[in-house]
Design a protein around this motif. Structure first.
Motif, PDB file in Angstrom:
ATOM      1  N   THR A 147       0.820  -1.223   0.000  1.00  0.00           N
ATOM      2  CA  THR A 147       0.000   0.000   0.000  1.00  0.00           C
ATOM      3  C   THR A 147       0.846   1.261   0.000  1.00  0.00           C
ATOM      4  O   THR A 147       0.495   2.254  -0.650  1.00  0.00           O
ATOM      5  CB  THR A 147      -0.955   0.027   1.206  1.00  0.00           C
ATOM      6  OG1 THR A 147      -0.200  -0.093   2.416  1.00  0.00           O
ATOM      7  CG2 THR A 147      -1.968  -1.099   1.129  1.00  0.00           C
ATOM      8  N   ARG A 155      -4.543   1.654  -4.898  1.00  0.00           N
ATOM      9  CA  ARG A 155      -4.014   1.105  -3.658  1.00  0.00           C
ATOM     10  C   ARG A 155      -4.631  -0.264  -3.330  1.00  0.00           C
ATOM     11  O   ARG A 155      -3.926  -1.169  -2.884  1.00  0.00           O
ATOM     12  CB  ARG A 155      -4.244   2.088  -2.520  1.00  0.00           C
ATOM     13  CG  ARG A 155      -3.266   1.931  -1.383  1.00  0.00           C
ATOM     14  CD  ARG A 155      -3.117   3.214  -0.616  1.00  0.00           C
ATOM     15  NE  ARG A 155      -4.386   3.724  -0.106  1.00  0.00           N
ATOM     16  CZ  ARG A 155      -4.618   5.019   0.119  1.00  0.00           C
ATOM     17  NH1 ARG A 155      -3.680   5.913  -0.144  1.00  0.00           N
ATOM     18  NH2 ARG A 155      -5.777   5.415   0.590  1.00  0.00           N
ATOM     19  N   GLU A 380      -5.153   1.767   5.940  1.00  0.00           N
ATOM     20  CA  GLU A 380      -5.698   3.110   5.720  1.00  0.00           C
ATOM     21  C   GLU A 380      -6.355   3.692   6.955  1.00  0.00           C
ATOM     22  O   GLU A 380      -6.587   4.899   7.028  1.00  0.00           O
ATOM     23  CB  GLU A 380      -6.714   3.062   4.564  1.00  0.00           C
ATOM     24  CG  GLU A 380      -6.060   2.879   3.206  1.00  0.00           C
ATOM     25  CD  GLU A 380      -7.035   2.508   2.109  1.00  0.00           C
ATOM     26  OE1 GLU A 380      -6.621   2.463   0.937  1.00  0.00           O
ATOM     27  OE2 GLU A 380      -8.219   2.251   2.425  1.00  0.00           O
ATOM     28  N   ARG A 387       1.126   2.558  11.988  1.00  0.00           N
ATOM     29  CA  ARG A 387       0.359   1.767  11.006  1.00  0.00           C
ATOM     30  C   ARG A 387       0.694   0.285  11.069  1.00  0.00           C
ATOM     31  O   ARG A 387      -0.189  -0.562  10.957  1.00  0.00           O
ATOM     32  CB  ARG A 387       0.629   2.314   9.601  1.00  0.00           C
ATOM     33  CG  ARG A 387      -0.231   1.648   8.509  1.00  0.00           C
ATOM     34  CD  ARG A 387      -0.120   2.397   7.204  1.00  0.00           C
ATOM     35  NE  ARG A 387      -0.721   3.717   7.331  1.00  0.00           N
ATOM     36  CZ  ARG A 387      -0.173   4.837   6.869  1.00  0.00           C
ATOM     37  NH1 ARG A 387       1.009   4.797   6.263  1.00  0.00           N
ATOM     38  NH2 ARG A 387      -0.785   5.986   7.024  1.00  0.00           N
ATOM     39  N   THR A 443     -12.381   4.802   3.330  1.00  0.00           N
ATOM     40  CA  THR A 443     -10.948   5.132   3.411  1.00  0.00           C
ATOM     41  C   THR A 443     -10.275   5.191   2.046  1.00  0.00           C
ATOM     42  O   THR A 443      -9.059   5.365   1.967  1.00  0.00           O
ATOM     43  CB  THR A 443     -10.220   4.090   4.278  1.00  0.00           C
ATOM     44  OG1 THR A 443     -10.389   2.786   3.682  1.00  0.00           O
ATOM     45  CG2 THR A 443     -10.765   4.064   5.697  1.00  0.00           C
ATOM     46  N   LYS A 444     -11.036   5.051   0.982  1.00  0.00           N
ATOM     47  CA  LYS A 444     -10.473   4.985  -0.368  1.00  0.00           C
ATOM     48  C   LYS A 444      -9.546   6.159  -0.673  1.00  0.00           C
ATOM     49  O   LYS A 444      -8.471   5.984  -1.264  1.00  0.00           O
ATOM     50  CB  LYS A 444     -11.611   4.933  -1.384  1.00  0.00           C
ATOM     51  CG  LYS A 444     -11.169   5.015  -2.831  1.00  0.00           C
ATOM     52  CD  LYS A 444     -12.374   5.061  -3.773  1.00  0.00           C
ATOM     53  CE  LYS A 444     -11.945   5.300  -5.203  1.00  0.00           C
ATOM     54  NZ  LYS A 444     -13.095   5.389  -6.130  1.00  0.00           N
ATOM     55  N   LEU A 448      -1.986   8.206   2.862  1.00  0.00           N
ATOM     56  CA  LEU A 448      -1.148   7.455   3.798  1.00  0.00           C
ATOM     57  C   LEU A 448      -0.019   8.303   4.357  1.00  0.00           C
ATOM     58  O   LEU A 448       0.682   7.877   5.277  1.00  0.00           O
ATOM     59  CB  LEU A 448      -0.563   6.219   3.096  1.00  0.00           C
ATOM     60  CG  LEU A 448      -1.576   5.150   2.667  1.00  0.00           C
ATOM     61  CD1 LEU A 448      -0.847   3.918   2.145  1.00  0.00           C
ATOM     62  CD2 LEU A 448      -2.500   4.768   3.805  1.00  0.00           C
ATOM     63  N   PRO A 452      -5.118   9.783   9.234  1.00  0.00           N
ATOM     64  CA  PRO A 452      -6.418   9.642   8.612  1.00  0.00           C
ATOM     65  C   PRO A 452      -7.498  10.452   9.309  1.00  0.00           C
ATOM     66  O   PRO A 452      -7.383  10.817  10.484  1.00  0.00           O
ATOM     67  CB  PRO A 452      -6.709   8.131   8.743  1.00  0.00           C
ATOM     68  CG  PRO A 452      -5.369   7.505   8.911  1.00  0.00           C
ATOM     69  CD  PRO A 452      -4.552   8.506   9.662  1.00  0.00           C
TER      70      PRO A 452
END
Length: 457
Positions: A147, A155, A380, A387, A443-444, A448, A452
């Motif tokens: 990603t 992604r 995401e 993360r 979350t599209k 990154l 978020p």
């Protein structure tokens, strides 16, 4: 912001294709190692490591050690998440691959219960726990590798490639076992403890892991660190204790991510591990299964897993076009319907091998559709500096709720109340996932490179 630090199809001077292959090869090896245990937990370990009592008790004991790995996986996500968020994705992925390879190879060398008594299942449990630690660190690292180097707008498609390791690993694991059973003349219905398969043949798939790990290390050592992580380091965003930070600032994401993943886990381990024991188990009154030939059933599973693999790119493309949330809501509704129909589908399968294959294909098709977007959705949800830890904990906490207990609970439900209740159990897990998706924000379009937006819709 693009993940590129170079031109065209290069990321930090490394071809993007090489990065995607590295993520897929690594997860294929890790899942192969993980699945050969799952297959052996049904066909080998009850006879060699848990021989006391009746066959159902031995199977349940074997499945209990199978579930140990899922308890270990969140611990692995914390351990490897610390290094992944502090040191980097690449080095951490190499460490998880080595740990899995060593543990799996060691299982192939273990003495059995008949040789050393209770020490045998104890050592088996320790090594299964170690497998869980390794896979707990593998998945999130591979997902981030894909990603964090993906092209803008693609992604979910990029994140689909490490997910391909699951069906490929399953095909390799069950394929190797099938070849051994056919060549050594093993019968699952009446296992011969002195036969070649149970004497030494079952060890071969575990020992082969060493060769595969060498290949995986070669591929992974030729990639570079992800530019998203490198930029976060340059901005001074690393935290000293990622675990504490993820619980402080991203606890909502942890809860949402765990339940988003719940149906996927439950579906897979019900339609692979549990159904293998049910499909090949003795028919009533001496058993509770369908009495299919073990070799035939393995072949049906291998055919069904091809549909799992085929649906991954379809679902990845749909998630990029229509969004993660909308795609997963539709698929999860399909899993609920599938669970409700368990009883009639398996009643038909009891009288027809073709219906058994149809049952498996439906389950694996739904699995491919729900699994692909997960390696995009979970990363995401979390900021770069936590993360690895956050996505890993969510993914692996779901493994306890949806996978560790699934084969055991499904076996208990089927023997006590009938297979229809196994479907109700799956449908209930899918309903929890459906609710989590309803409250999750799409979350599209999340960057990154930034923290978020709030996770709730």
């Amino acid at each position: 912001m693009s993940a590129d630090t170079g031109d065209g199809d290069l990321v930090g001077g490394v071809p993007r294709r090489r990065i995607l292959i590295a993520s897929m090869v690594g997860t294929t090896i890790e899942f192969y190692d993980f699945y050969i245990y799952a297959t052996a937990a049904v066909s080998v370990f009850p006879s060699l490591f848990f021989p006391k009592g009746n066959s159902t008790t031995a199977l349940l004991a074997s499945l209990a050690t199978f579930g140990l790995a899922f308890v270990a996986r969140p611990v692995g996500s914390v351990l490897f998440g610390y290094f992944g968020d502090r040191i980097g994705r690449k080095a951490t992925l190499v460490g998880s691959l080595l740990m899995m390879g060593i543990a799996t190879f060691a299982i192939g060398l273990l003495p059995t219960y008949h040789q050393v008594g209770l020490l045998a299942p104890a050592l088996l449990a320790v090594l299964r726990f170690t497998q869980g630690l390794a896979l707990g660190g593998e998945w999130s690292g591979a997902a981030l590798l894909a990603t964090e180097t993906a092209q803008p707008g693609k992604r979910a498609w990029a994140a689909m490639w490490p997910q391909m390791g699951a069906p490929l690993g399953f095909l390799l694991a069950n394929g190797v076992f099938l070849l051994l059973i056919l060549s050594l003349g093993h019968s699952a219905a009446s296992p011969d403890l002195s036969g070649a398969f149970l004497t030494w043949g079952w060890r071969i798939p575990f020992l082969l892991s060493a060769v595969m790990v060498v290949i995986g290390l070669y591929v992974r050592l030729r990639i570079t660190e992800t530019p998203v992580f490198a930029r976060a380091v340059e901005r001074g965003e690393k935290v000293k204790w990622p675990l504490a930070e993820v619980f402080r600032s991203s606890w909502r994401q942890l809860i949402i991510g765990t339940f988003v993943m719940l149906a996927t886990y439950t579906l897979f381990y019900v339609v692979t591990t549990w159904v293998l024991s049910y499909g090949t188990g003795k028919r009533p009154p001496s058993g509770y299964g369908l009495g299919f030939n073990y070799i035939d059933f393995l072949q049906w599973q291998l055919i069904a897993v091809l549909f799992f693999a085929a649906m991954l790119p379809v679902s990845g493309a749909l998630a990029d076009r229509f969004g993660r949330r909308a795609t997963l809501l539709v698929v999860t509704a399909g899993i609920v319907v599938y669970g409700v129909l368990f009883s009639p589908l398996l009643a038909a399968a009891a009288h027809s091998p073709y219906m058994m294959l149809v049952f498996l294909i439906i389950g694996m098709t739904l699995m491919g559709l729900t699994f692909a977007p997960m390696s995009a959705v979970l990363p995401e949800l979390f900021p770069t500096n936590v993360r690895y830890t956050g996505s890993g904990i969510a993914y692996n906490a779901a493994s306890i709720l949806g996978a560790a207990v699934a084969p055991f609970l499904a076996t208990w439900l089927a023997t006590r109340y009938g297979v229809g209740w196994v479907g109700i159990y799956l449908a209930a897990a899918a309903l929890l996932t459906f609710v989590a998706l309803l409250v999750m924000r799409e979350t599209k379009n999340a960057s990154l490179d930034s923290v978020p937006a709030p996770v709730l819709g």
